[in-house]
Design a protein around this motif. Sequence first.
Motif, PDB file in Angstrom:
ATOM      1  N   HIS A  92       8.970   3.960   0.506  1.00  0.00           N
ATOM      2  CA  HIS A  92       7.722   3.359   0.972  1.00  0.00           C
ATOM      3  C   HIS A  92       6.561   3.848   0.122  1.00  0.00           C
ATOM      4  O   HIS A  92       6.455   5.039  -0.172  1.00  0.00           O
ATOM      5  CB  HIS A  92       7.461   3.711   2.441  1.00  0.00           C
ATOM      6  CG  HIS A  92       6.148   3.197   2.952  1.00  0.00           C
ATOM      7  ND1 HIS A  92       5.853   1.852   3.036  1.00  0.00           N
ATOM      8  CD2 HIS A  92       5.033   3.852   3.380  1.00  0.00           C
ATOM      9  CE1 HIS A  92       4.628   1.698   3.504  1.00  0.00           C
ATOM     10  NE2 HIS A  92       4.101   2.889   3.714  1.00  0.00           N
ATOM     11  N   SER A 115       9.345  -0.742  -0.199  1.00  0.00           N
ATOM     12  CA  SER A 115       8.320  -1.137   0.762  1.00  0.00           C
ATOM     13  C   SER A 115       6.924  -0.909   0.193  1.00  0.00           C
ATOM     14  O   SER A 115       6.503   0.231  -0.013  1.00  0.00           O
ATOM     15  CB  SER A 115       8.515  -0.337   2.057  1.00  0.00           C
ATOM     16  OG  SER A 115       7.419  -0.489   2.927  1.00  0.00           O
ATOM     17  N   ARG A 209       7.267  -6.182   2.364  1.00  0.00           N
ATOM     18  CA  ARG A 209       5.839  -5.961   2.651  1.00  0.00           C
ATOM     19  C   ARG A 209       5.494  -6.563   3.993  1.00  0.00           C
ATOM     20  O   ARG A 209       6.184  -7.437   4.526  1.00  0.00           O
ATOM     21  CB  ARG A 209       4.954  -6.546   1.562  1.00  0.00           C
ATOM     22  CG  ARG A 209       4.922  -8.066   1.492  1.00  0.00           C
ATOM     23  CD  ARG A 209       3.736  -8.520   0.665  1.00  0.00           C
ATOM     24  NE  ARG A 209       3.690  -9.947   0.402  1.00  0.00           N
ATOM     25  CZ  ARG A 209       3.182 -10.854   1.235  1.00  0.00           C
ATOM     26  NH1 ARG A 209       2.714 -10.476   2.426  1.00  0.00           N
ATOM     27  NH2 ARG A 209       3.138 -12.127   0.902  1.00  0.00           N
ATOM     28  N   PRO A 244       5.113   0.782   7.852  1.00  0.00           N
ATOM     29  CA  PRO A 244       6.360   0.045   8.073  1.00  0.00           C
ATOM     30  C   PRO A 244       6.873   0.207   9.500  1.00  0.00           C
ATOM     31  O   PRO A 244       6.986   1.325  10.000  1.00  0.00           O
ATOM     32  CB  PRO A 244       7.329   0.680   7.063  1.00  0.00           C
ATOM     33  CG  PRO A 244       6.782   2.049   6.807  1.00  0.00           C
ATOM     34  CD  PRO A 244       5.282   1.923   6.944  1.00  0.00           C
ATOM     35  N   THR A 249      11.962  -2.949   9.824  1.00  0.00           N
ATOM     36  CA  THR A 249      12.309  -2.610   8.446  1.00  0.00           C
ATOM     37  C   THR A 249      13.792  -2.306   8.320  1.00  0.00           C
ATOM     38  O   THR A 249      14.460  -2.762   7.381  1.00  0.00           O
ATOM     39  CB  THR A 249      11.467  -1.420   7.967  1.00  0.00           C
ATOM     40  OG1 THR A 249      10.076  -1.746   8.043  1.00  0.00           O
ATOM     41  CG2 THR A 249      11.817  -1.040   6.537  1.00  0.00           C
TER      42      THR A 249
END
Length: 258
Positions: A92, A115, A209, A244, A249
């Motif tokens: 991320h 991410s 995203r 996230p 996710t």
Amino acid sequence: MDIVNSADGTPIAYEVFGDGPAVIVVNGALSRAADATGLAQALADAGFRGVAYDRRARGESGDARGSTPDREAEDLAGVIDAVGGAAGVLGHSSGAVLALYAASRGVPTGALFLSEPPLRFGVDEPADDLAERLQRYVDEGRPDDAIVTFQLEGVGLPEQMVEAFRQSNQFTAVLPLAQSTVYDTNLVNTSSVPSPEMLSVQQPVTIIRGEQTFPILITAADRLADEMDGAELVIVPESVMHRPDPVATVRVVAERLA
């Protein structure tokens, strides 16, 4: 937490949640392994071993001053080796940049889940001397200035948002992570325009995203997906403003690793 020594001898602390194929979570700036607990636990709930680790200069991990992106790639490789290999890596923010960079350097990451990587592709890049100035603040015992400058110039957050964070209780908690801002700056500057090696990694790549997030991150994710042959772009509505959502996710991860 368990400890593995990286290639340069730096101790890297990691924690494992659940059983099954391992998925390593690589956090972004100003975060520790504890901040990845939600993702790691969601991975465990989905039948994976979620592995969260403290990147160097954070939490229970050590630090070798003058660290480079290659050293951080070695740290990730060490964690992957310690858990017996990885089915995938979920990175991320700057952790997504690190995951992609490490894969391009031959680290056996398995499938990549990236991410909101903060890539700028040469547009409005931070000043060349930012990392040097951040290091000077840290060396002078001014971690607060290092963190604020990193957020303003390196991340590009609005002054009002940074000032509100500075006045919060959370700001004191991240002061020990000031050195890591130097490493994140160097990492993203090295890779902000992805190299041909990064754009042509052989691992399956899923770029993730949120629907509502910072415009620079929307641009970065969409452009990276366009420039990587075979990469898949997935929009997760539950993830909002660079946070996230763990369950949503991990659903993306589980569907592609099934």
